[in-house]
Enzyme design. Structure first.
Site, PDB file in Angstrom:
ATOM      1  CE  LYS A  19      -3.871   4.907  -1.551  1.00 49.00           C
ATOM      2  NZ  LYS A  19      -4.410   5.420  -2.403  1.00 49.00           N
ATOM      3  CE1 TYR A  34      -3.772   1.872   0.516  1.00 49.92           C
ATOM      4  CE2 TYR A  34      -2.288   3.114   2.478  1.00 49.92           C
ATOM      5  CZ  TYR A  34      -3.667   3.041   1.414  1.00 49.92           C
ATOM      6  OH  TYR A  34      -4.434   3.860   1.961  1.00 49.92           O
TER       7      TYR A  34
END
Ligand code: NAP
Length: 256
Positions: free
Chosen positions: A168, A164
């Site tokens: 991002k 993640y």
């Protein structure tokens, strides 16, 4: 979400068309509603058709205009087709909000190839696909606002979120590069990094972890989806015209 909160920031987006990915719930739904209530026509994108319809119905009930475009944001051909349809329906795209995202949290020794690929594909590849597909219409019009929803995990990392955080952080790099590529056409490209926001994504953490998070956040609470939507309205409005390639962090002071 109360109208009282919605009235905190008022912008006039009438005559504009917006597309929001992940508009079926959570932050994306709040963004779609805020854009719709501000006068933009909103193309609502996600996989869950029923939930998308609820978002579109709420926009219509508030006097706005919305249409649903069910789509898996990781599917390149489907994304191209979706844009053909949106442009056929509404002829222009002024505001693109890349918000759809998932988590598959686990520590790196246990992270499977699938955990990695699913998160990178949904959170990062989709931003590339939607930006590539949407930018031509903005270049032609010499106007546009692209707003990418990243995360504080992309700024500072977070144990259990290697996939993640990487996705991002990738969104931030993509934002900065596209901003530079496209600035000459008066298209702005910015990223928003939310901290912990109260949605189904953070509900999944459970009350104990949420209490720990609240202790770590200087403002001692989770954020609200509407607070992210307010930031999107600002960046999408005339007031945001001189802001590009930036990362706006809304995290209650977590990264301060
Ligand atoms: P959420 O409640 O889980 O909603 C995620 C949205 O993404 C849903 O509308 C979902 O729609 C859509 N989506 C996921 N995979 C998709 C796919 N393959 N194709 C199309 N749509 C897809 O999450 P959220 O909390 O609102 O988060 C929204 C964004 O903010 C995400 O990018 C997230 O990483 C970011 N963010 C959230 C927080 C937070 O604390 N909540 C913090 C930082 C950043 P369907 O399931 O209907 O397809």
């Amino acid at each position: 979400m109360s109208d009282k909160i919605c009235r905190r920031i008022q912008v006039d987006l009438s005559g504009q068309t917006a597309l929001v990915t992940g508009a079926s719930r959570g932050i994306g739904k709040a963004i779609a509603l805020a854009l719709g209530k501000s006068g933009a026509k909103v193309a609502c994108v996600a996989r869950n058709e029923e939930k998308l319809k609820e978002t579109a119905d709420e926009i219509a009930a508030a006097g706005g205009t919305a249409a649903i475009y069910p789509c898996d944001v990781t599917d390149s051909a489907a994304v191209e087709k979706l844009f053909e349809q949106v442009l056929e329906d509404w002829e222009q795209l002024d505001i693109l909000v890349n918000n759809a995202g998932i988590t598959r949290d686990t520590l790196i020794p246990r992270m499977t190839d699938e955990d990695w690929d699913d998160v990178i594909t949904t959170n990062l590849r989709s931003v590339f696909l939607f930006t590539r597909a949407g930018i031509l219409a903005m270049m032609r019009k010499r106007y546009g606002r692209i707003i990418n929803i990243s995360s504080v995990s992309g700024l500072m990392g977070n144990p259990g979120q290697a996939n993640y955080s990487a996705s991002k952080a990738g969104v931030i790099g993509l934002t900065q590069t596209v901003a530079r590529e496209i600035a000459g056409r008066k298209v702005t490209v910015n990223a928003i990094c939310p901290g912990f926001i109260s949605t189904e994504m953070t509900d999944a953490l459970g009350p104990m972890v949420q209490d720990e998070v609240k202790k770590r956040v200087p403002l001692k609470r989770l954020g609200e989806s509407q607070e992210i939507a307010d930031a999107v309205l600002y960046l999408a409005s005339e007031s945001g015209a001189y802001i590009t390639g930036q990362v706006l962090t809304l995290d209650g002071g977590l990264t301060a």
